[in-house]
Design a protein around this motif. Structure first.
Motif, PDB file in Angstrom:
ATOM      1  N   SER A  77      31.242  47.265  63.351  1.00  0.00           N
ATOM      2  CA  SER A  77      32.567  46.745  63.683  1.00  0.00           C
ATOM      3  C   SER A  77      33.630  47.548  62.949  1.00  0.00           C
ATOM      4  O   SER A  77      33.419  48.030  61.847  1.00  0.00           O
ATOM      5  CB  SER A  77      32.672  45.264  63.295  1.00  0.00           C
ATOM      6  N   CYS A 110      20.671  37.176  73.164  1.00  0.00           N
ATOM      7  CA  CYS A 110      22.124  37.253  73.084  1.00  0.00           C
ATOM      8  C   CYS A 110      22.668  35.955  72.516  1.00  0.00           C
ATOM      9  O   CYS A 110      22.357  34.885  73.029  1.00  0.00           O
ATOM     10  CB  CYS A 110      22.707  37.494  74.476  1.00  0.00           C
ATOM     11  N   GLN A 159      33.765  41.366  71.578  1.00  0.00           N
ATOM     12  CA  GLN A 159      34.251  41.625  70.227  1.00  0.00           C
ATOM     13  C   GLN A 159      35.359  42.685  70.216  1.00  0.00           C
ATOM     14  O   GLN A 159      36.237  42.662  69.351  1.00  0.00           O
ATOM     15  CB  GLN A 159      33.095  42.050  69.320  1.00  0.00           C
ATOM     16  N   MET A 179      24.138  42.665  75.122  1.00  0.00           N
ATOM     17  CA  MET A 179      24.832  43.258  73.995  1.00  0.00           C
ATOM     18  C   MET A 179      26.049  44.066  74.423  1.00  0.00           C
ATOM     19  O   MET A 179      27.021  44.173  73.696  1.00  0.00           O
ATOM     20  CB  MET A 179      23.870  44.122  73.182  1.00  0.00           C
ATOM     21  N   THR A 229      30.877  49.770  68.476  1.00  0.00           N
ATOM     22  CA  THR A 229      30.460  48.612  69.273  1.00  0.00           C
ATOM     23  C   THR A 229      31.107  47.319  68.812  1.00  0.00           C
ATOM     24  O   THR A 229      31.007  46.314  69.492  1.00  0.00           O
ATOM     25  CB  THR A 229      28.932  48.421  69.188  1.00  0.00           C
ATOM     26  N   LEU A 274      27.881  36.085  63.347  1.00  0.00           N
ATOM     27  CA  LEU A 274      27.804  37.442  63.866  1.00  0.00           C
ATOM     28  C   LEU A 274      27.369  38.455  62.827  1.00  0.00           C
ATOM     29  O   LEU A 274      26.721  39.438  63.140  1.00  0.00           O
ATOM     30  CB  LEU A 274      29.163  37.862  64.427  1.00  0.00           C
ATOM     31  N   TRP A 312      21.622  43.754  66.885  1.00  0.00           N
ATOM     32  CA  TRP A 312      22.511  44.161  67.970  1.00  0.00           C
ATOM     33  C   TRP A 312      22.105  45.493  68.571  1.00  0.00           C
ATOM     34  O   TRP A 312      22.035  45.659  69.782  1.00  0.00           O
ATOM     35  CB  TRP A 312      23.945  44.299  67.440  1.00  0.00           C
ATOM     36  N   GLU A 313      21.870  46.459  67.717  1.00  0.00           N
ATOM     37  CA  GLU A 313      21.776  47.833  68.170  1.00  0.00           C
ATOM     38  C   GLU A 313      20.689  48.057  69.221  1.00  0.00           C
ATOM     39  O   GLU A 313      20.903  48.752  70.201  1.00  0.00           O
ATOM     40  CB  GLU A 313      21.538  48.770  66.979  1.00  0.00           C
ATOM     41  N   GLU A 320      28.539  41.366  74.759  1.00  0.00           N
ATOM     42  CA  GLU A 320      29.000  40.888  73.465  1.00  0.00           C
ATOM     43  C   GLU A 320      29.903  41.919  72.779  1.00  0.00           C
ATOM     44  O   GLU A 320      30.892  41.572  72.127  1.00  0.00           O
ATOM     45  CB  GLU A 320      27.799  40.557  72.579  1.00  0.00           C
ATOM     46  N   SER A 321      29.573  43.205  72.944  1.00  0.00           N
ATOM     47  CA  SER A 321      30.402  44.260  72.371  1.00  0.00           C
ATOM     48  C   SER A 321      31.796  44.250  72.989  1.00  0.00           C
ATOM     49  O   SER A 321      32.805  44.397  72.288  1.00  0.00           O
ATOM     50  CB  SER A 321      29.743  45.619  72.583  1.00  0.00           C
ATOM     51  N   LEU A 372      30.072  45.470  66.609  1.00  0.00           N
ATOM     52  CA  LEU A 372      28.999  44.530  66.312  1.00  0.00           C
ATOM     53  C   LEU A 372      28.407  44.860  64.957  1.00  0.00           C
ATOM     54  O   LEU A 372      28.085  46.003  64.671  1.00  0.00           O
ATOM     55  CB  LEU A 372      27.902  44.609  67.384  1.00  0.00           C
TER      56      LEU A 372
END
Length: 573
Positions: A566, A502, A427, A420, A560, A538, A546-547, A423-424, A562
């Motif tokens: 976002s 993920c 993004q 994550m 993040t 997403l 996500w968190e 991924e963060s 996410l």
């Protein structure tokens, strides 16, 4: 961690006391933490076939960890420093594996074990130790162990009193001495957590004062930086009535600002950033701690100054009054310092990567990298002025740093569960590309998207603008942390600690990312391909949690990018 005296340990390992070490599980958890590196080195991972398989090295060592766990809990109730060492290392293993509920639970056991052992006071002050002779090596090992427990707890509590189990004011031992003195079993005096203070048994003289300062290990400065961080995070969570742009003796902002500046200037030349020091610490195997110290100090700066930057504090409404009433000069200072420190952190991370990439495999580095990307993108988005945020810095240079951060997390997530964080960062890079055209040479370019000042009719605060105080820890912390993840795992009945996968591991587009080179490519070469993930994937409801995947971010509150965290609204100073 630094609490193991290697010469003594190796001697005992080959001697008749080897059985005791096995009973504590210390050997087994050391093997568990080493296994991913051994596995990666054994099979190699630079081949195209291995890249496609996406082998997760952190899966290695589970058997060793289970053996260590059985040693601890089969002897539940037994105490000892070796057992406490095993618990501390097992906590680290759980974080690297993503078993956050287990990590959070064992952190409580560590705190209670620490209390019953009473190693938070010097051995010569403990009545139970006065009956026996305690060697200097044992005393120093005890000190380092208690400080390792403090570091562990500080990363969990992040300024939240309800989660704090090990208080700095309850630790009455001196800070760790230099590594050379410890390895050579040389007793010495150092300072306590407060600079310039010593144990009651020490009589300050010009000689002892000089020696105590010179004997202080790099780990001691790191502990002080972490202690300052806890104060700053607590301050940021309670800004009611704060007027940070006004300097006075009671201003909490300026007290913390002065403390942070004093800490930074206290770093001796032998520990400061330089090419010579970098390779000296690489040779001694302490490169990770060396860079962590300087990154943590820099992160403390934007932890503090972010109160003047839109969206860098969660919820955004917490700093709304400051941003609406502070002088323009103060807001400019906040933006400038946040950006400069984030850029400096990015440069340190790249230096570490180029010098020795395996030294980046440590749990805090996932946080350092993700927060760095978050601060760069959010601060640039909040700037909203014609002049460059950092003179001489163009958008291409910012993007190169964001891309390098993604590359490093791409590498890191194979050794620890950092999907994550990765991924963060991806993004964050996507968000940067949405906001700023790559052909811009500076923030004043005509192609720069207009960033609307929220005070002048811009978008409304997504938090609803409510300043009502919430009492639940989930609100205070926000959902990114060890405690919220443990809660999530319990609610989901997921005892194995796997909280979702993920998307990058399952979505074919993730395979477009190129194989990592031996070093990061020059900024002109984009080796990442497209990072665009389908928005419906997403942000479609609760498809992905996500968190709960981000263990080291319980209370720092950075965006993040996410899900509902976002940042998609234009904004300005």
């Amino acid at each position: 961690m630094g609490f193991l005296h290697v010469p003594t340990f190796m001697e005992r390992l080959k001697g008749p006391t080897q059985l005791e070490t096995q009973q504590s599980g210390l050997i087994y958890i050391m093997c568990a933490l080493s296994a991913p590196f051994y596995y990666a080195d054994t099979i190699g991972f630079v081949g195209e076939e291995d890249q496609k398989k996406e082998i997760q090295f952190f899966d290695a060592g589970k058997g060793w960890a289970e053996a260590a766990s059985q040693c601890l809990f089969s002897g539940f109730g037994q105490t000892g420093t070796e057992r406490l060492m095993t618990e501390v290392l097992l906590h680290e293993y759980y974080l690297r594996q993503g078993d956050y509920a287990k990590g959070f639970m064992i952190s409580g056991q560590i705190a209670r074990h620490l209390q019953i052992l009473q190693i938070n006071i010097e051995a010569n002050s403990d009545p139970s130790c006065q009956k026996i002779s305690v060697s200097g090596v044992t005393k120093e090992s005890r000190r380092r162990l208690v400080w390792a427990c403090y570091i562990l707890d500080a990363f969990i509590e992040c300024g939240i009193d309800q989660l704090r189990l090990i208080l700095a004011e309850d630790i009455h031992v001196q800070l760790p001495c230099s590594e050379e003195l410890f390895v050579r079993s040389t007793p010495c005096i150092t300072e306590t957590l407060t600079p310039g203070q010593y144990l009651p048994s020490v009589t300050p003289t010009p000689k002892t004062i000089t020696e105590a300062s010179n004997n202080l290990d790099m780990r001691g400065f790191y502990i002080r930086a972490l202690n300052t961080r806890s104060k700053i995070l607590k301050y940021v969570k309670c800004l009611a009535g704060e007027v940070p742009w006004q300097r006075n003796p009671t201003s909490r902002f300026h007290i913390l600002e002065d403390e942070l500046h004093t800490l930074e200037t206290s770093i001796p030349p032998a520990l400061q950033i330089s090419t010579e020091n970098m390779y000296l610490f690489k040779a001694s195997g302490r490169l990770s701690l060396y860079f962590s110290l300087h990154i943590l100090i820099s992160q403390n700066y934007h932890d503090l100054y972010r109160i003047g930057v839109s969206r860098l504090v969660f919820p955004n409404s917490a700093t709304q009054w400051i941003r609406e009433n502070a002088p323009s000069a103060f807001l400019v200072t906040c933006h400038t310092i946040c950006a400069q420190k984030a850029v400096y952190i990015a440069s340190l991370l790249k230096d570490l990567w180029v010098c020795h990439r395996l030294s980046i495999v440590d749990t805090p580095f996932a946080m350092y990298i993700q927060v760095c990307s978050s601060v760069i993108v959010t601060t640039l988005a909040s700037w909203g002025r014609d002049e460059p945020l950092i003179p001489g810095m163009g958008y291409g240079e910012y993007r190169a740093m964001l891309r390098d951060n993604v590359i490093m997390l791409r590498f890191l997530q194979r050794y620890i569960k950092a999907s994550m964080y990765y991924e963060s960062a991806v993004q964050a890079l996507n968000r940067f590309d949405e906001l700023f055209s790559l052909d811009c040479t500076g923030p004043g370019s005509a192609n720069t998207p207009a960033l609307v000042d929220a005070r002048a009719g811009g978008s409304a605060d997504r938090t609803g603008g409510s300043s009502q105080i919430q009492l639940t820890l989930e609100y205070v912390l926000n959902p990114l942390g060890t405690y919220p993840m443990a809660r999530k795992q319990i609610e989901n009945g997921d005892g194995e600690g796997e909280v979702g996968n993920c998307p990058g591991e399952d979505v074919p587009v993730a395979e477009e990312i190129a194989v990592l080179d031996d070093s990061i490519r020059p900024s002109g070469e984009d080796d990442l391909g497209s990072f665009t993930f389908p928005s419906e994937m997403l942000f479609a409801g609760n498809v992905f949690d996500w968190e709960p995947e981000m263990p080291m971010m319980p209370g720092i509150g950075y965006p993040t990018f996410l899900g509902h965290f976002s940042v998609d609204a234009p904004r300005g100073l």
